[in-house]
Design an enzyme around this catalytic site. Structure first.
Site, PDB file in Angstrom:
ATOM      1  N   ASN A   1     116.580 -16.794 -75.337  1.00 43.79           N
ATOM      2  CA  ASN A   1     117.505 -15.671 -75.180  1.00 43.79           C
ATOM      3  C   ASN A   1     117.067 -14.912 -73.931  1.00 43.79           C
ATOM      4  OD1 ASN A   1     119.025 -13.358 -75.300  1.00 43.79           O
ATOM      5  ND2 ASN A   1     118.114 -12.578 -77.200  1.00 43.79           N
ATOM      6  N   TRP A   2     117.826 -15.091 -72.877  1.00 38.79           N
ATOM      7  CA  TRP A   2     117.437 -14.494 -71.589  1.00 38.79           C
ATOM      8  C   TRP A   2     117.701 -12.994 -71.547  1.00 38.79           C
ATOM      9  CZ3 TRP A   2     119.419 -18.367 -67.247  1.00 38.79           C
ATOM     10  CH2 TRP A   2     118.744 -19.592 -67.390  1.00 38.79           C
ATOM     11  N   LYS A   3     118.444 -12.496 -72.512  1.00 39.08           N
ATOM     12  CA  LYS A   3     118.807 -11.068 -72.530  1.00 39.08           C
ATOM     13  C   LYS A   3     119.416 -10.676 -71.179  1.00 39.08           C
ATOM     14  CE  LYS A   3     115.453 -10.407 -76.166  1.00 39.08           C
ATOM     15  NZ  LYS A   3     114.529  -9.572 -76.874  1.00 39.08           N
TER      16      LYS A   3
ATOM     17  N   HIS B   1     122.147  -9.662 -82.996  1.00 38.84           N
ATOM     18  CA  HIS B   1     120.792  -9.420 -82.479  1.00 38.84           C
ATOM     19  C   HIS B   1     120.435  -7.949 -82.700  1.00 38.84           C
ATOM     20  CE1 HIS B   1     117.360  -9.026 -79.868  1.00 38.84           C
ATOM     21  NE2 HIS B   1     117.254 -10.339 -79.909  1.00 38.84           N
TER      22      HIS B   1
ATOM     23  N   GLU C   1     118.990  -5.865 -80.949  1.00 39.31           N
ATOM     24  CA  GLU C   1     119.277  -4.965 -79.817  1.00 39.31           C
ATOM     25  C   GLU C   1     120.752  -4.565 -79.817  1.00 39.31           C
ATOM     26  OE1 GLU C   1     117.508  -7.529 -76.871  1.00 39.31           O
ATOM     27  OE2 GLU C   1     115.544  -7.083 -77.743  1.00 39.31           O
TER      28      GLU C   1
ATOM     29  N   GLU D   1     114.222 -12.285 -87.084  1.00 40.42           N
ATOM     30  CA  GLU D   1     113.525 -11.584 -86.012  1.00 40.42           C
ATOM     31  C   GLU D   1     113.087 -10.214 -86.507  1.00 40.42           C
ATOM     32  OE1 GLU D   1     114.620 -13.270 -81.935  1.00 40.42           O
ATOM     33  OE2 GLU D   1     116.109 -11.753 -82.339  1.00 40.42           O
TER      34      GLU D   1
ATOM     35  N   GLY E   1     109.582  -8.193 -78.396  1.00 38.51           N
ATOM     36  CA  GLY E   1     109.183  -7.648 -77.097  1.00 38.51           C
ATOM     37  C   GLY E   1     107.981  -6.721 -77.172  1.00 38.51           C
TER      38      GLY E   1
ATOM     39  N   SER F   1     108.163 -12.094 -80.119  1.00 38.07           N
ATOM     40  CA  SER F   1     106.919 -12.352 -79.396  1.00 38.07           C
ATOM     41  C   SER F   1     106.339 -13.741 -79.673  1.00 38.07           C
ATOM     42  CB  SER F   1     105.887 -11.255 -79.693  1.00 38.07           C
ATOM     43  OG  SER F   1     106.379 -10.001 -79.221  1.00 38.07           O
TER      44      SER F   1
HETATM   45  P1  13P Z   1     110.645 -11.613 -77.480  1.00 35.77           P
HETATM   46  O1  13P Z   1     110.315 -13.092 -77.598  1.00 35.77           O
HETATM   47  O2  13P Z   1     110.633 -11.127 -76.062  1.00 35.77           O
HETATM   48  O3  13P Z   1     109.848 -10.783 -78.416  1.00 35.77           O
HETATM   49  O4  13P Z   1     112.165 -11.464 -77.944  1.00 35.77           O
HETATM   50  C1  13P Z   1     112.549 -12.025 -79.144  1.00 35.77           C
HETATM   51  C2  13P Z   1     114.028 -11.942 -79.219  1.00 35.77           C
HETATM   52  O5  13P Z   1     114.587 -10.862 -79.371  1.00 35.77           O
HETATM   53  C3  13P Z   1     114.799 -13.180 -79.072  1.00 35.77           C
HETATM   54  O6  13P Z   1     116.132 -12.974 -79.379  1.00 35.77           O
END
Ligand code: 13P
Length: 248
Positions: free
Chosen positions: A9-11, A94, A96, A166, A172, A211
């Protein structure tokens, strides 16, 4: 035996040129076919990255999808549009999106159904916050998030879906759930589904996200109910992402 899946997931990261090199870097190091693999890229890169990964086993995904099929919904992208650009997957729910953009259990369920209407596999993200975990509410939160989708789409819809657990406190933050903490929730999720349909529960891929890194992926992926990962930060570097992929 379930096949594993690793999704990046590149966000909201990258430029046109860095996105292109990252996709090419991943493709060039794919190596042995040990599991399914995909990248969820920002919408505006779907076209170019779609052309790069076309006819390869690196799947393409979006990070969200609209809860409606079309119409006056400024700023939204429909499942039909994503299909046209070759998306195999779309993340829905997600944390976020839930935290910063007001996605609710109901809108997530609608997004999930929209994706499936177009033959796109929704990757349903669920997970508890730190506060919820500390109040012993993890299973309650997971159940509520799952129920919203099960009520709308039914348990059999999970045959064409992926679940990503998650824990919000691990996203993160560099703080990963231990292998056992993650397995406990994955097992709970699979059992919850099995109580409704055993065959569906046996088949569904449940990914861990939060993470996940090259040095902790092997332990997580060795857990019986963890079928791969949804990788944020570490998916922005081809070498790290591939190391995680080769840990399944
Ligand atoms: P990180 O791997 O940066 O913690 O992010 C996880 C995530 O939100 C994947 O969708």
């Amino acid at each position: 035996m379930r096949r594993s899946l690793v999704v990046g997931n590149w966000k909201m990261n990258g430029t046109r040129s860095s996105a292109e090199s990252l996709a090419k870097g991943i493709l060039s190091g794919l190596g042995e076919d040990v599991a399914d693999i995909a990248i969820c890229v920002p919408y505006v890169f779907l076209n170019e990255i779609g052309q790069i990964v076309q006819n390869t086993r690196l799947g393409l995904g979006a990070q969200n999808v609209a809860d409606k099929p079309s119409g006056a919904y400024t700023g939204e992208i429909s499942a039909g549009m994503l299909k046209e650009f070759g998306c195999k997957y779309a993340l829905v729910g997600h944390s976020e999106r839930r935290t910063y953009y007001g996605d609710t259990d109901e809108s997530v369920a609608a997004r999930y159904s929209q994706a499936q209407e177009q033959g796109i596999i929704p990757v349903l993200c669920i997970g508890e916050t730190l506060e919820e975990r500390e109040k012993d509410k993890t299973f309650e939160v997971i159940t509520t998030q799952l129920d919203a989708v099960l009520t709308k789409a039914g348990v059999n819809s999970l045959d064409n879906a992926v679940i990503a657990y998650e824990p919000v406190w691990a996203i993160g933050t560099g703080r990963t759930a231990t292998d056992e903490q993650a397995q406990e929730v994955h097992q709970f999720i699979r059992q919850y589904i099995a109580d409704k349909d055993k065959a569906v529960a046996e088949k569904i891929q449940i990914l861990y996200g939060g993470s996940a890194k090259p040095d902790n992926a092997k332990g997580l992926f060795a857990m019986p109910d963890i079928d791969g990962g949804l990788i944020g930060g570490a998916s922005l570097d081809a070498e790290s992402f591939l190391k995680i992929y080769h840990s399944v």
